[in-house]
Design a protein around this motif. Structure first.
Motif, short mmCIF file in Angstrom:
data_model
loop_
_atom_site.label_atom_id
_atom_site.label_comp_id
_atom_site.label_asym_id
_atom_site.label_seq_id
_atom_site.Cartn_x
_atom_site.Cartn_y
_atom_site.Cartn_z
N ASN A 727 0.81 -1.21 0.00
CA ASN A 727 0.00 0.00 0.00
C ASN A 727 0.85 1.26 0.00
O ASN A 727 0.34 2.36 0.19
N THR A 728 2.17 1.11 -0.26
CA THR A 728 3.07 2.27 -0.17
C THR A 728 3.57 2.75 -1.51
O THR A 728 4.37 3.67 -1.57
N TRP A 729 3.12 2.13 -2.61
CA TRP A 729 3.65 2.54 -3.92
C TRP A 729 3.27 3.99 -4.22
O TRP A 729 2.20 4.46 -3.89
N ASN A 730 4.21 4.68 -4.83
CA ASN A 730 4.08 6.12 -5.10
C ASN A 730 3.77 6.32 -6.58
O ASN A 730 4.59 5.95 -7.43
N PRO A 731 2.63 6.87 -6.95
CA PRO A 731 2.30 7.04 -8.37
C PRO A 731 3.30 7.91 -9.12
O PRO A 731 3.43 7.80 -10.33
N ALA A 732 4.00 8.78 -8.41
CA ALA A 732 4.95 9.68 -9.07
C ALA A 732 6.26 9.01 -9.43
O ALA A 732 7.06 9.57 -10.18
N THR A 733 6.49 7.79 -8.90
CA THR A 733 7.76 7.14 -9.16
C THR A 733 7.63 5.73 -9.73
O THR A 733 8.60 5.20 -10.26
N VAL A 734 6.46 5.12 -9.60
CA VAL A 734 6.34 3.73 -10.02
C VAL A 734 6.49 3.60 -11.53
O VAL A 734 5.98 4.43 -12.29
N THR A 735 7.20 2.59 -11.98
CA THR A 735 7.41 2.28 -13.40
C THR A 735 7.16 0.79 -13.60
O THR A 735 6.89 0.04 -12.65
N TRP A 736 7.26 0.34 -14.84
CA TRP A 736 7.13 -1.10 -15.10
C TRP A 736 8.17 -1.86 -14.28
O TRP A 736 7.88 -2.93 -13.73
N ASN A 737 9.38 -1.30 -14.20
CA ASN A 737 10.45 -2.00 -13.49
C ASN A 737 10.23 -2.04 -11.98
O ASN A 737 10.76 -2.92 -11.29
N THR A 738 9.47 -1.07 -11.44
CA THR A 738 9.30 -0.99 -9.99
C THR A 738 7.87 -1.23 -9.55
O THR A 738 7.53 -0.98 -8.40
N GLN A 739 7.02 -1.70 -10.43
CA GLN A 739 5.60 -1.87 -10.11
C GLN A 739 5.41 -2.86 -8.98
O GLN A 739 6.13 -3.85 -8.86
N PRO A 740 4.42 -2.60 -8.10
CA PRO A 740 4.16 -3.52 -7.00
C PRO A 740 3.58 -4.84 -7.51
O PRO A 740 2.93 -4.89 -8.55
N ALA A 741 3.83 -5.88 -6.76
CA ALA A 741 3.35 -7.22 -7.15
C ALA A 741 1.84 -7.31 -7.01
O ALA A 741 1.24 -6.74 -6.10
N ALA A 742 1.24 -8.04 -7.94
CA ALA A 742 -0.21 -8.26 -7.91
C ALA A 742 -0.52 -9.48 -7.05
O ALA A 742 0.18 -10.48 -7.09
N GLY A 743 -1.62 -9.39 -6.29
CA GLY A 743 -2.07 -10.49 -5.46
C GLY A 743 -3.25 -11.21 -6.05
O GLY A 743 -3.35 -11.39 -7.27
N ALA A 744 -4.20 -11.56 -5.20
CA ALA A 744 -5.34 -12.37 -5.62
C ALA A 744 -6.21 -11.63 -6.65
O ALA A 744 -6.35 -10.41 -6.60
N LEU A 745 -6.77 -12.40 -7.57
CA LEU A 745 -7.71 -11.86 -8.54
C LEU A 745 -9.02 -11.56 -7.84
O LEU A 745 -9.64 -12.46 -7.27
N ILE A 746 -9.47 -10.31 -7.89
CA ILE A 746 -10.70 -9.91 -7.21
C ILE A 746 -11.89 -9.88 -8.16
O ILE A 746 -13.03 -10.06 -7.76
N ALA A 747 -11.63 -9.65 -9.47
CA ALA A 747 -12.73 -9.62 -10.45
C ALA A 747 -12.15 -9.79 -11.85
O ALA A 747 -11.02 -9.38 -12.13
N SER A 748 -12.94 -10.40 -12.73
CA SER A 748 -12.59 -10.53 -14.13
C SER A 748 -13.87 -10.37 -14.94
O SER A 748 -14.88 -11.00 -14.62
N TRP A 749 -13.84 -9.51 -15.95
CA TRP A 749 -15.06 -9.22 -16.69
C TRP A 749 -14.74 -8.75 -18.11
O TRP A 749 -13.61 -8.35 -18.41
N VAL A 750 -15.72 -8.83 -18.96
CA VAL A 750 -15.60 -8.32 -20.33
C VAL A 750 -15.94 -6.84 -20.31
O VAL A 750 -17.00 -6.44 -19.80
N MET A 751 -15.06 -6.02 -20.83
CA MET A 751 -15.23 -4.56 -20.77
C MET A 751 -16.53 -4.13 -21.45
O MET A 751 -16.90 -4.63 -22.51
N SER A 752 -17.20 -3.20 -20.84
CA SER A 752 -18.47 -2.70 -21.36
C SER A 752 -18.25 -1.89 -22.64
O SER A 752 -17.20 -1.27 -22.82
N THR A 753 -19.23 -1.88 -23.51
CA THR A 753 -19.21 -1.04 -24.70
C THR A 753 -19.86 0.31 -24.45
O THR A 753 -19.95 1.13 -25.37
#
Length: 885
Positions: A727-753
């Motif tokens: 919960n400490t990641w900083n939007p001003a500094t996070v990059t692909w190389n420093t992105q926080p790890a993803a945990g459990a899948l909370i939802a999966s859906w087909v994007m609305s039109t």
């Protein structure tokens, strides 16, 4: 007759909904581009009027057909009889060129370069390493990052690694084989050209519609520096194919409109060209680079001194197209050759479209020139005297000028969702040097009628300013009637993201990001009067449409203009709503895509049906015409008390490949994409912080994501939402190389039109910290959520709130029911008034058009009136109470 019938039942909710609350900031439309905008006609003059032109003709086949994935005869350069070395140890120029020649001799084909490194260099005195001169040839690799085309020559002055060229007789200023003089001034955009005589010009002919840059024209534009240089400047020119001709009215009709005025005084004319351009040529799926130049001498003017290294890099290009139409460059990236200690990818320039039209470059990344000095060096994407070309989702990094427009025949071009990052640089011989020029710009000589659409300046600026530089004729007036639409500025640089100072009018509409200012520069003084039009500074995130090009293309191709909002909320207890759509004059049919219960249309073939729903929840409805379809989401809100509506406190997205170290927090959007090619994958992160709130006070959480560019039906991606424990990641500094790890899948859906996605995230409580990603993408597209994400926290009642007491009174046209309704029903509980022709009927349906009003407040309940229109002589009605939990 009214018969109260009470029947309660327990039902399982198919979709859990939050209550209705205030949404994101309200969308707005430009005063110059209202909902009912129509392309300007010839009567709307360029000299005196503000106008948004129709830019939808840009790109491969004017956007009317996708870039093809060609199949057919394939010439594998690594196999006999070509046997190109793919290790990089031996020169492969001749082998690859022989394969190209075979494809050309056969009338076209695919020249395939399997994964590997292919060393090439210009043979003898040629100004290219590889050359395509015939149509229908595709040069294809196994993928960027897998196939590497490496130029080993460092003497590339005025040369290209890959040259695609048609005959010079297809040039915009070629003398041609016939001329039809335009007989009257055309002061606005025109597709029908009145001429003195059609002079044998026929439908299908390639023509140049042009006028001379006379001293009278120059004087009219208050530009004395150009007097006497009209022959050098040549004048406005539009490369077009003739649609039809009339020898009766002496008119010639062209497919795309002209972009500036044409006057008889300036010898306005239609010239039939002697040759057709090279067509249907494509370069795709490979990386391209240069071996670095050695030695010293990388200064601004060192390109003029043959003792300096810059001299041999001057005016070189990785890829150059000349006299071409309906071609493409797709998924091509530059790369740093092994041993390039200066970190350069290229010697100087990237991609050039010169005297080309309706070309597309898409999903490309060009960066890091060794030389970015004067005289036209270090430009990554350049259109010079090009019409209706499209640069789509292209990225430029660490270069002098990123995206460049030049000369009087450059018009109708579109830069769409492109990124200019860290301009004003070259690698030189140290790895990092600044250059005298920077930014993406309308560079010189009155390019006009171009669109910069939803592009980004990342530590850079987009500009169309007066430029009194260069050798005569000076650059001076660089632009007119060009549009900067929804431009974003992020990271370093000045407070502004657009600098505009155009001739006649220029337009800056909508900016966003962390640098949203607009600089109306004054380099040219009164030469550039009146000042350019500016609207919506800092409000680009809610500008509708998000992309002007996408919207105009949809309009021209006849997709229905649906005036329904992305979502319609029907408050409790109402269950009917009138839908209103404008399908552009075509017949319409409504249908249910998904629903939580029975849906009844008063008439599914009209544009304004009354729709009645049998259950509360979310319903997706679609209107279909003869040529397209569009959807809207109708939400029947529960009677739940929404106590808190939160806006995300931290948002950003990250991108892989060459951008893995880049930060996009100032972008103002969330972007997701999945691609097999490195550099095109994107993931988004969002967090809601509410330290003063106790989750125990709530029992439901709904996440809302909004976009102004939803996918079309049938091409929707599957989206995943994962918890993020950190919960400490900083939007001003996070990059692909420093992105926080993803945990459990909370939802999966087909994007609305519909442009609105609502996801139940109650299971995530109390930590609303997410990663958003795409799991699959049928359209291989980039999806952009434009409004700040919203989180709705509900606290609902826990018991049914209907006490069963109902009275009935006759009323004009129906009956009125009087009853008490307890406040704040549980979110899953509701009642519906149903009707049937007989008491013993098997199928009761929701009664349409009921008008609910509050007649009084009883403290813990409302006194309600429900007017039921009754058309039949006899009808039966009942209350049905549904318990959801």
């Amino acid at each position: 007759m009214f018969t109260p019938v009470y029947r309660a039942r327990r039902v399982a909710a198919a979709l859990v909904l939050g209550a209705v609350c205030a949404g994101p900031a309200r969308a707005w439309h430009s005063a110059l581009y209202p909902v009912d905008w129509q392309p300007p006609s010839v009567a709307v003059g360029f000299e005196t009027n503000k106008l948004i032109q129709d830019f939808s003709y840009a790109g491969y086949h004017a956007g009317e057909a996708p870039i093809p994935n060609r199949t057919g005869t394939t010439y594998d350069v690594s196999k006999a009889p070509y046997n190109a070395d793919k290790t990089g140890a031996q020169d492969a120029t001749t082998a690859i060129q022989n394969a190209i020649n075979s494809a050309q001799a056969a009338g076209g084909g695919i020249v395939f370069l399997p994964a590997g490194v292919y060393a090439v260099k210009p043979p003898g005195t040629a100004n290219y390493a590889l050359r395509i001169t015939a149509g229908n040839v595709v040069l294809r690799g196994a993928g960027a990052g897998q196939t590497f085309l490496l130029n080993t020559s460092t003497n590339m002055r005025s040369k290209s690694i890959v040259l695609v060229t048609g005959p010079s007789g297809a040039g915009f200023y070629a003398s041609g084989t016939a001329t039809a003089t335009i007989r009257q001034d055309l002061l606005g955009p025109a597709t029908v050209l009145p001429v003195n005589n059609i002079n044998g010009i026929q439908a299908g002919d390639w023509v140049a519609v042009r006028a001379d840059c006379t001293d009278a024209w120059i004087t009219e534009h208050n530009e004395p520096d150009w007097i006497g240089y009209g022959d050098d400047l040549q004048g406005v020119a539009y490369f077009r194919q003739v649609v039809s001709v009339s020898s009766v009215s002496n008119t010639i009709t062209i497919a795309a409109p002209t972009r500036y005025y044409l006057k008889t005084r300036d010898n306005a004319r239609v010239v039939r060209l002697g040759s057709a351009p090279a067509q249907e040529c494509g370069l795709e799926d490979f990386s391209i680079g240069n071996v670095q130049g050695s030695g010293t001498g990388w200064g601004e003017d060192d390109y003029t001194d043959s003792t300096k290294s810059a001299y041999y890099s001057h005016d070189s290009y990785a890829i150059k197209f000349s006299y071409a139409r309906n071609g493409w460059v797709r998924s091509v990236q530059t790369f740093q050759a092994a041993g390039n200690s200066t970190t350069c990818d290229l010697l100087s320039n990237g991609l050039l479209f010169e005297q080309c039209s309706q070309m597309t470059a898409t999903n490309c990344s060009f960066q890091r020139p060794q030389y970015g000095g004067g005289g036209g060096n270090g430009y990554m994407y350049r259109i010079n005297n090009g019409n209706e070309c499209l640069m789509d989702n292209c990225h430029s990094t660490f270069t002098r000028h990123s995206f460049v427009l030049s000369s009087m025949a450059s018009s109708g071009n579109v830069f769409h969702e492109c990124v200019d990052k860290d301009s004003g640089h070259q690698t030189g011989d140290t790895g990092s040097q600044t250059t005298a020029g920077s930014n993406s710009d309308h560079h010189m000589h009155f390019s006009h009628g171009n669109l910069i659409d939803a592009c980004t300046g990342d530590n850079s600026v987009w500009e169309a300013r007066y430029r009194p530089y260069g050798s005569p004729p000076l650059h001076d007036l660089t632009a007119a009637h060009s549009v900067y639409w929804n431009t974003q500025g992020i990271n370093g640089g000045p407070s502004y993201v657009v600098m505009s100072e155009q001739s006649r009018y220029g337009y800056v509409i909508g900016t966003r990001g962390t640098r949203t200012g607009v600089n109306l520069s004054t380099y040219g003084g009164t030469k550039c009067d009146p000042p350019d039009y500016v609207e919506g500074t800092g409000q680009g995130g809610t500008l509708e449409p998000f992309s002007l090009y996408d919207d105009q293309l949809a309009r021209r191709l006849g997709r229905p203009r649906i005036l329904l909002p992305a979502s319609i909320v029907v408050p409790f207890p109402a269950n009917s709503v009138h839908l209103t759509a404008d399908p552009g004059g075509a017949g319409a049919t409504w249908q249910v895509i998904s629903s939580t219960g029975t849906v009844i249309f008063s008439d599914a073939t009209v544009t304004n049906p009354l729709v009645t729903f049998g259950a509360r929840g979310t319903n997706v409805l679609q209107i279909t015409t003869s040529n397209a379809a569009a959807q809207t989401m109708v939400i029947l809100a529960p009677d739940a008390l929404v106590t808190t509506n939160l806006t995300a406190t931290a948002t950003t997205y990250v991108r892989d490949g060459a951008y893995a170290g880049s930060n996009y927090a100032g972008d103002g959007t969330l972007q997701v994409k999945v691609s097999p090619t490195a550099g095109f994958n994107r993931r988004a992160f969002l967090r809601f912080d509410a330290p003063s709130l106790a989750w125990s006070d709530y029992n439901r959480a709904i996440l809302e994501l909004s976009t102004s560019s939803p996918p079309a039906a049938g091409s929707q991606p599957t989206l995943n939402l994962n918890l993020v424990a950190d919960n400490t990641w900083n939007p001003a500094t996070v990059t692909w190389n420093t992105q926080p790890a993803a945990g459990a899948l909370i939802a999966s859906w087909v994007m609305s039109t519909t442009g609105l996605d609502r996801i139940d995230v109650t299971a995530a409580a109390p930590h609303f910290n997410f990663r958003l990603s795409a799991a699959s993408e049928p359209a291989n597209d980039n999806y952009i959520f434009t409004a700040p994400p919203q989180l709705m926290l509900d606290n609902t009642n826990t018991s049914v709130g209907f006490d069963g007491a109902v009275s009935v009174a006759p009323a004009n046209g129906g009956v009125t029911l009087h009853f008490a309704q307890r406040k704040q029903w549980p979110a899953d509980d509701y009642y519906v008034i149903e009707t049937a022709p007989a008491l013993d009927a098997a199928d009761w349906e929701p009664a349409p058009g009921i008008d609910f009003t509050v007649a009084g407040d009883l403290g813990d309940a409302y006194l309600m009136n429900a007017f039921i229109p009754v058309a039949a002589e006899q009808a039966f009605y009942r209350f049905r109470v549904v318990r959801g939990s």
